[in-house]
Scaffold this active site. Structure first.
Site, PDB file in Angstrom:
ATOM      1  N   HIS A   1       0.830  -1.197   0.000  1.00 55.72           N
ATOM      2  CA  HIS A   1       0.000   0.000   0.000  1.00 55.72           C
ATOM      3  C   HIS A   1       0.862   1.244   0.000  1.00 55.72           C
ATOM      4  CE1 HIS A   1      -3.314   2.673   0.557  1.00 55.72           C
ATOM      5  NE2 HIS A   1      -2.837   3.147   1.691  1.00 55.72           N
ATOM      6  N   SER A   2       0.566   2.188  -0.920  1.00 57.46           N
ATOM      7  CA  SER A   2       1.252   3.474  -1.007  1.00 57.46           C
ATOM      8  C   SER A   2       2.750   3.238  -1.223  1.00 57.46           C
ATOM      9  CB  SER A   2       0.953   4.295   0.254  1.00 57.46           C
ATOM     10  OG  SER A   2       1.285   5.645   0.079  1.00 57.46           O
ATOM     11  N   MET A   3       3.619   3.732  -0.347  1.00 54.15           N
ATOM     12  CA  MET A   3       5.039   3.442  -0.501  1.00 54.15           C
ATOM     13  C   MET A   3       5.282   1.945  -0.613  1.00 54.15           C
ATOM     14  SD  MET A   3       8.258   4.311   2.056  1.00 54.15           S
ATOM     15  CE  MET A   3       8.150   2.833   3.078  1.00 54.15           C
TER      16      MET A   3
ATOM     17  N   ALA B   1       3.655  -0.245  -2.133  1.00 48.65           N
ATOM     18  CA  ALA B   1       3.477  -0.758  -3.496  1.00 48.65           C
ATOM     19  C   ALA B   1       4.789  -0.699  -4.258  1.00 48.65           C
ATOM     20  CB  ALA B   1       2.402   0.048  -4.219  1.00 48.65           C
TER      21      ALA B   1
ATOM     22  N   SER C   1      -1.490  -0.866  -4.238  1.00 46.85           N
ATOM     23  CA  SER C   1      -2.614  -0.125  -3.687  1.00 46.85           C
ATOM     24  C   SER C   1      -2.206   1.303  -3.370  1.00 46.85           C
ATOM     25  CB  SER C   1      -3.088  -0.823  -2.401  1.00 46.85           C
ATOM     26  OG  SER C   1      -3.970  -0.010  -1.664  1.00 46.85           O
TER      27      SER C   1
END
Length: 241
Positions: free
Chosen positions: A90-92, A94, A118
């Site tokens: 998720h975010s970083m 990913a 994500s």
């Protein structure tokens, strides 16, 4: 550290049919995914990577460089028994998951069948300068992450800000190598429809990073849409290939 200090087993399974490995967001830790086991079938093993400098690795120095971070995670993950695997970041996380997968595939490992990315576009524009501490706090609050009350507590701010600052500077300095090959694993791009950092085109651009199947799914919600939609996200990640 011990070789597996980077891995938290939220639900170990003796003979897993599938392994889901989760990569946290900037400032986050493996504990973010602790409750996801209840959304998964009993034969799905749930692991999360633990970045240095937080939670169970709080005493270790932070890692400010994407290449060094991905290198440090690829080894422990490669040491696991080969099981059909899904990476979800998720975010970083990913970007960290993608970079780690590139390293595993380059080493000939093929058990990762799906990469779920994500809350992050495939590419991000370069910031003209690093964010100040106050700007980082403002950015985190705008994304719906850590509550404002946490940053107003001097002791909590002193504890958390170095971690978030490290991760924001790491991800702002990172760009995927344009010469990197597409991953062999399929990619599933996920995002919230009110996330200011991910446009539909930015999410769909992940299709260029895979030589396998690609799909895109948008949920109602902001950058942390996956908190209220954890059950659906977990089931999509662990769906049959």
């Amino acid at each position: 550290m011990t070789p597996l200090a980077a891995i938290v087993r939220h639900r170990p399974v003796t003979a897993p049919a599938l392994r889901l490995v989760c990569f946290p967001h900037a400032g986050g830790g493996a504990g973010f995914f602790r409750g996801w086991a209840r959304h998964l079938a009993p034969d799905v093993e749930l692991l999360a990577v633990q970045y240095p400098g937080r939670e169970t690795r709080f005493t270790e120095p932070l890692v400010p460089d994407m290449a060094a971070l991905a290198d440090s995670l690829a080894g422990p993950l490669a040491a696991l028994d080969p099981v059909p695997t899904v990476f979800l970041g998720h975010s970083m996380g990913a970007a960290v998951a993608h970079e780690t997968l590139l390293r595993l595939e380059a080493a000939g490992r093929g058990e990762v069948r799906r990469l779920c990315v994500s809350g992050r576009p495939a590419d991000r524009p370069v910031r003209p300068r690093p964010l100040t501490d106050d700007e980082i706090v403002e950015a985190v609050a705008a994304l719906g992450g850590t509550s404002a009350e946490v940053w107003e507590d001097p002791d909590l701010r002193e504890m958390l800000l170095p971690i978030v600052r490290n991760d924001y500077h790491l991800i702002d300095a990172y760009r995927c190598d344009p010469a990197a090959p597409p991953v062999r694993a399929g990619i599933l791009a996920l995002n919230g429809d009110a996330d200011p950092g991910v446009t539909p085109d930015g999410a769909r651009a992940w299709e260029e990073r895979t030589g396998g199947p690609f799909a895109c799914r948008t949920f109602p919600g902001d950058h942390f849409y996956l908190v209220p939609h954890a059950a659906t996200v977990a089931r999509l990640a662990a769906a049959p290939f």
